[in-house]
Scaffold this active site. Structure first.
Site, PDB file in Angstrom:
ATOM      1  N   PRO A   2      -9.628  74.082 -30.016  1.00 56.74           N
ATOM      2  CA  PRO A   2     -10.415  75.292 -29.771  1.00 56.74           C
ATOM      3  C   PRO A   2     -11.677  75.326 -30.634  1.00 56.74           C
ATOM      4  O   PRO A   2     -11.667  74.894 -31.791  1.00 56.74           O
ATOM      5  CB  PRO A   2      -9.459  76.418 -30.170  1.00 56.74           C
ATOM      6  CG  PRO A   2      -8.096  75.819 -30.101  1.00 56.74           C
ATOM      7  CD  PRO A   2      -8.264  74.376 -30.460  1.00 56.74           C
ATOM      8  N   GLU A   3     -12.755  75.854 -30.061  1.00 59.09           N
ATOM      9  CA  GLU A   3     -13.983  76.019 -30.836  1.00 59.09           C
ATOM     10  C   GLU A   3     -13.970  77.399 -31.492  1.00 59.09           C
ATOM     11  O   GLU A   3     -13.087  78.230 -31.248  1.00 59.09           O
ATOM     12  CB  GLU A   3     -15.191  75.795 -29.936  1.00 59.09           C
ATOM     13  CG  GLU A   3     -15.143  74.435 -29.266  1.00 59.09           C
ATOM     14  CD  GLU A   3     -16.481  73.844 -28.887  1.00 59.09           C
ATOM     15  OE1 GLU A   3     -17.518  74.271 -29.415  1.00 59.09           O
ATOM     16  OE2 GLU A   3     -16.485  72.921 -28.045  1.00 59.09           O
ATOM     17  N   LYS A  50     -13.007  77.180 -37.471  1.00 55.24           N
ATOM     18  CA  LYS A  50     -11.793  76.980 -36.691  1.00 55.24           C
ATOM     19  C   LYS A  50     -10.538  77.397 -37.458  1.00 55.24           C
ATOM     20  O   LYS A  50      -9.426  76.992 -37.113  1.00 55.24           O
ATOM     21  CB  LYS A  50     -11.707  75.515 -36.263  1.00 55.24           C
ATOM     22  CG  LYS A  50     -12.902  75.091 -35.404  1.00 55.24           C
ATOM     23  CD  LYS A  50     -12.818  73.643 -34.984  1.00 55.24           C
ATOM     24  CE  LYS A  50     -14.039  73.251 -34.148  1.00 55.24           C
ATOM     25  NZ  LYS A  50     -13.977  71.867 -33.667  1.00 55.24           N
ATOM     26  N   ARG A 256     -15.871  60.724 -30.808  1.00 57.10           N
ATOM     27  CA  ARG A 256     -15.936  61.839 -29.862  1.00 57.10           C
ATOM     28  C   ARG A 256     -16.900  61.491 -28.733  1.00 57.10           C
ATOM     29  O   ARG A 256     -17.886  60.785 -28.945  1.00 57.10           O
ATOM     30  CB  ARG A 256     -16.419  63.119 -30.557  1.00 57.10           C
ATOM     31  CG  ARG A 256     -15.575  63.555 -31.742  1.00 57.10           C
ATOM     32  CD  ARG A 256     -14.190  64.011 -31.338  1.00 57.10           C
ATOM     33  NE  ARG A 256     -14.218  65.149 -30.440  1.00 57.10           N
ATOM     34  CZ  ARG A 256     -14.307  66.428 -30.854  1.00 57.10           C
ATOM     35  NH1 ARG A 256     -14.404  66.706 -32.152  1.00 57.10           N
ATOM     36  NH2 ARG A 256     -14.297  67.418 -29.979  1.00 57.10           N
TER      37      ARG A 256
END
Length: 267
Positions: A2-3, A50, A256
């Site tokens: 989650p951001e 986060k 990423r």
């Protein structure tokens, strides 16, 4: 993972449902020291990047980092028997919440909380954020801006989606070295992140496409993706750029996936 907008959204929800109440806290899975806060007053919830914090008063804050697999499930009374591996259960007057699979779930002292905050960069969603601190680190670095935006010590809460989208919206190539990002550009990137991430908190999804590029304005089909939201380049590799039509590029950077438009974001 989650951001940051997701954690701020959770903090807001938990403040509304539990703040000011003495709550019951347990660990059906047995891997969390719930007794340290069980029965205490839930003072407030807040997020930094986060990380989520449930504050119970002096030297008692529950710190949660969801990681890749952590999830909260929210319920109204009556309370049901635990299903699966519930790390933490929080029960208030009208609602209850189960947490499963987090990377971290622990009770911290005030000193430990302060040390954790100090390790994190400024968060665009926090009123106490100082964007100049992020730029000071960026301006000293030769790493690509795309790497720096995901470094939570530089800026907290930005993930892969917001990274790709804010760079596209400002025409910045993701491999631009940090020291070439001047303060004016950084201020523009920061201001845009504040707007985009606040919108994410409000609606619960990430939308980054300007009105003139939305499906209803252009006649294109809406995005079909389990993450929802209209975006310019994230997870659109090989598809035409919504602005210029160039196929969106993808590469791996620091483990990423990176997405950008070679025309709108020239090297």
């Amino acid at each position: 993972m989650p951001e940051g907008h997701t954690l701020h959204r959770l903090a807001k929800l938990h403040r509304e449902r539990y703040a000011g109440q003495a709550v019951r806290v347990s660990s059906p899975q047995g891997r969390f020291a719930a007794s340290a806060v069980d029965g205490r007053v839930f003072e407030r919830a807040e997020a930094h990047g986060k990380h989520l914090f449930h504050v119970y008063g002096p030297d008692a804050t529950v710190h949660v980092h969801l990681g890749l697999y952590g999830t909260f499930t929210e319920h109204e009374h009556p309370v049901a028997e635990p299903v699966g591996q519930v790390r933490m259960r929080l029960v208030g007057a009208t609602h209850w919440t189960d947490l499963r699979g987090p990377t971290r779930c622990e009770v911290l002292t005030d000193a430990e909380v302060a040390a954790l905050h100090a390790r994190l960069g400024p968060d665009p969603l926090r009123a106490d954020a100082e964007p100049r601190l992020a730029h000071e680190r960026i301006a000293r670095s030769r790493q690509p801006i795309a790497v720096l935006l995901l470094d939570q010590r530089v800026i907290a809460g930005v993930g892969n989606v917001y990274r790709a989208e804010v760079l596209f919206r400002h025409g910045v190539h993701p491999l631009t070295p940090g020291h070439r990002v001047d303060r004016a550009l950084w201020d523009a990137l920061w201001a845009d992140l504040v707007v985009l991430m606040r919108a994410g908190v409000a609606v619960g999804r990430i939308d980054t496409v300007r009105p003139e590029h939305l499906p209803e304005a252009t006649g294109r089909a809406p995005r079909q993706d389990r993450h929802g939201g209209e975006v310019y380049v994230y997870r659109r590799a090989g598809l035409p750029c919504l602005v210029c039509g160039t196929p969106v590029a993808m590469a791996e950077l620091a483990g990423r996936n990176l997405f950008w438009c070679p025309t709108c974001q020239p090297a």
